[in-house]
Design an enzyme around this catalytic site. Structure first.
Site, mmCIF file in Angstrom:
data_model
loop_
_atom_site.group_PDB
_atom_site.id
_atom_site.type_symbol
_atom_site.label_atom_id
_atom_site.label_comp_id
_atom_site.label_asym_id
_atom_site.label_seq_id
_atom_site.Cartn_x
_atom_site.Cartn_y
_atom_site.Cartn_z
ATOM 1 N N HIS A 1 2.961 -7.544 1.678
ATOM 2 C CA HIS A 1 2.184 -8.370 2.603
ATOM 3 C C HIS A 1 1.081 -9.143 1.896
ATOM 4 O O HIS A 1 0.648 -8.781 0.797
ATOM 5 C CB HIS A 1 1.543 -7.489 3.677
ATOM 6 N N ARG B 1 -0.724 -4.331 -6.583
ATOM 7 C CA ARG B 1 -0.611 -5.790 -6.545
ATOM 8 C C ARG B 1 0.695 -6.214 -7.199
ATOM 9 O O ARG B 1 1.013 -5.780 -8.307
ATOM 10 C CB ARG B 1 -1.816 -6.406 -7.268
ATOM 11 N N HIS C 1 0.845 -1.196 0.000
ATOM 12 C CA HIS C 1 0.000 0.000 0.000
ATOM 13 C C HIS C 1 0.879 1.245 0.000
ATOM 14 O O HIS C 1 1.905 1.292 0.692
ATOM 15 C CB HIS C 1 -0.893 0.033 1.239
ATOM 16 N N GLU D 1 -2.396 -0.484 7.815
ATOM 17 C CA GLU D 1 -3.432 -1.355 8.360
ATOM 18 C C GLU D 1 -2.844 -2.235 9.445
ATOM 19 O O GLU D 1 -1.627 -2.225 9.682
ATOM 20 C CB GLU D 1 -4.061 -2.210 7.246
#
Length: 316
Positions: A173, A193, A98, A116
Site C-alpha cells: 500500500h 519499504r 506491514h 491500519e
C-alpha cells in the site's frame, strides 16, 4: 471522580513528503514547511500525546495507560493498543507492507504488527492510493519487483473525500500525493519499504528498502480488507460504521444539532475532522473544534454533543 473527556495535545513531525496543511486546516504548530504527520492520540515512544487540561494535565498518554488503567476499562497489555494520526501527503508516500504480530515478533522488531485504516478527510481531484498488487504468486511478485515493473504490479485506486479503506497487515500500500488522511492503526511503526520512487534524503542517500522481508510479509494474491459498512440515523446524529475488525472498530459521527450519546466501549478515541460544537457531560461543557482529539474513558456517563461537526471514533 466522574469520568470526563480527556483532551490531548498532538505531536507534529517533519517528513520528506509533507506540507503545510496541518497548520492551514487545523491550526497546529508545525515544525517546518514539510510536516507530514500529526500524531494525534499516541502513546508510542516516537511521538507522545500529552493531556491538555483537567486532573491529568501534563501527563503523557503512556503514563495514563501505566498509572490509571481504570480509565481504559482495565484493558490488558503493556502498550496502549491504538494510534491515531493525521497525514498531509503532499508527495507520494513510499510503497510499504506491514508485518502481522507474529512476523514482527519473529523479527524482534520490538513492535506489534500493524494493521491500519484510512479515512480520506480531503484530497485533490484524481488523487489515488496504491492498494494491493496484481501478482498471483510470490515468485511472480519477486519477478515484477526485480524487473521494476511497478506500473504492472501496483494496483491504483482513485479516492475522494469521505472514502474509507481498511489496510490489514500484509497489504502492499501507499497514499499518493494530494491527500489529507486520518489514519487509525495498531500502535506500531513496523514497516517494510518496497519502493520509494528513487528518492534520496537530505544527505543524498537513497532510503533503505526491505524487499525480502516485504515479500515474505505480503499477502499474495492481494485480498481487499473487508468492510462491513452500515449507517444509523437518529435525533441529531448519523453514525456510520466503517469497520469492526480484529484490532479496531471505526465509526463516523455526523452531528447536526443535539445528539445524546453513550460511551459503551472500554474507551473511545475521537478526532474532530470538520466543524465545531461542544460536548456536555453531567453539566460540564467542553468546546469541540476542528482538529481536537480526545479520549472518552471507561465508565463515562451518557453525554450530549451539540453543534455541526464530523468526528471519527475508534475503539478496540
Amino acid at each position: 471522580m466522574t469520568q470526563e473527556p480527556i483532551f490531548l495535545q498532538p505531536v507534529c513531525k517533519e517528513k520528506l513528503w509533507g506540507g503545510t496543511l496541518l497548520r492551514e486546516r487545523f491550526g497546529y504548530d508545525i515544525p517546518s514547511e514539510t510536516t507530514g504527520e500529526c500524531w494525534a492520540i499516541s502513546a508510542h515512544p516516537h511521538g507522545m500525546s500529552t493531556v491538555k487540561s483537567g486532573p491529568y494535565q501534563g501527563k503523557t498518554l503512556m503514563e495514563l495507560w501505566d498509572q490509571h488503567r481504570e480509565l481504559f476499562g482495565g484493558t490488558e497489555g503493556d502498550r496502549f493498543p491504538l494510534l491515531t494520526k493525521i497525514l498531509d501527503v503532499k508527495q507520494h508516500l513510499s510503497v510499504k507492507v506491514h508485518p502481522d504480530d507474529y512476523d514482527a515478533e519473529d523479527h524482534g522488531l520490538g513492535e506489534t504488527g500493524k494493521s491500519e485504516c484510512w479515512y480520506i478527510i480531503d484530497c485533490k481531484e484524481n488523487a489515488e492510493i496504491i492498494y494491493g498488487h496484481t501478482a498471483r504468486s510470490k515468485a511472480e511478485l519477486v519477478t515484477m519487483i526485480n524487473s521494476g515493473d511497478w506500473e504492472g504490479l501496483l494496483r491504483r485506486v482513485k479516492i475522494k473525500p469521505g472514502d474509507f479503506y481498511y489496510v490489514p497487515s500484509g497489504t502492499i500500500h501507499a497514499i499518493c500525493a494530494g491527500a489529507l488522511v486520518l489514519e487509525t492503526q495498531q500502535n506500531s511503526e513496523a514497516a517494510y519499504r518496497i519502493y520509494d520512487y528513487g528518492r534520496t534524503d537530505q544527505n543524498g542517500q537513497a532510503r533503505e528498502l526491505h524487499i525480502r522481508d516485504a515479500v515474505n510479509a505480503a499477502t499474495v494474491p492481494h485480498v481487499d480488507g473487508f468492510l462491513d459498512e452500515s449507517t444509523e440515523t437518529r435525533k441529531g446524529v448519523t453514525i456510520k460504521t466503517f469497520v469492526q475488525g480484529e484490532y479496531f472498530s471505526v465509526y463516523q459521527w455526523d452531528i447536526s444539532g443535539t445528539a445524546e450519546m453513550t460511551q459503551d466501549a472500554p474507551f473511545m478515541l475521537c478526532s474532530v475532522t470538520e466543524g465545531s460544537g461542544s460536548i456536555i457531560c453531567e453539566g460540564k461543557s467542553a468546546k469541540l473544534e476542528k482538529g481536537a482529539h480526545f479520549i472518552l474513558p471507561d465508565q463515562m456517563p451518557d453525554f450530549t454533543i451539540n453543534g455541526d461537526c464530523t468526528i471519527i471514533v475508534s475503539h478496540i
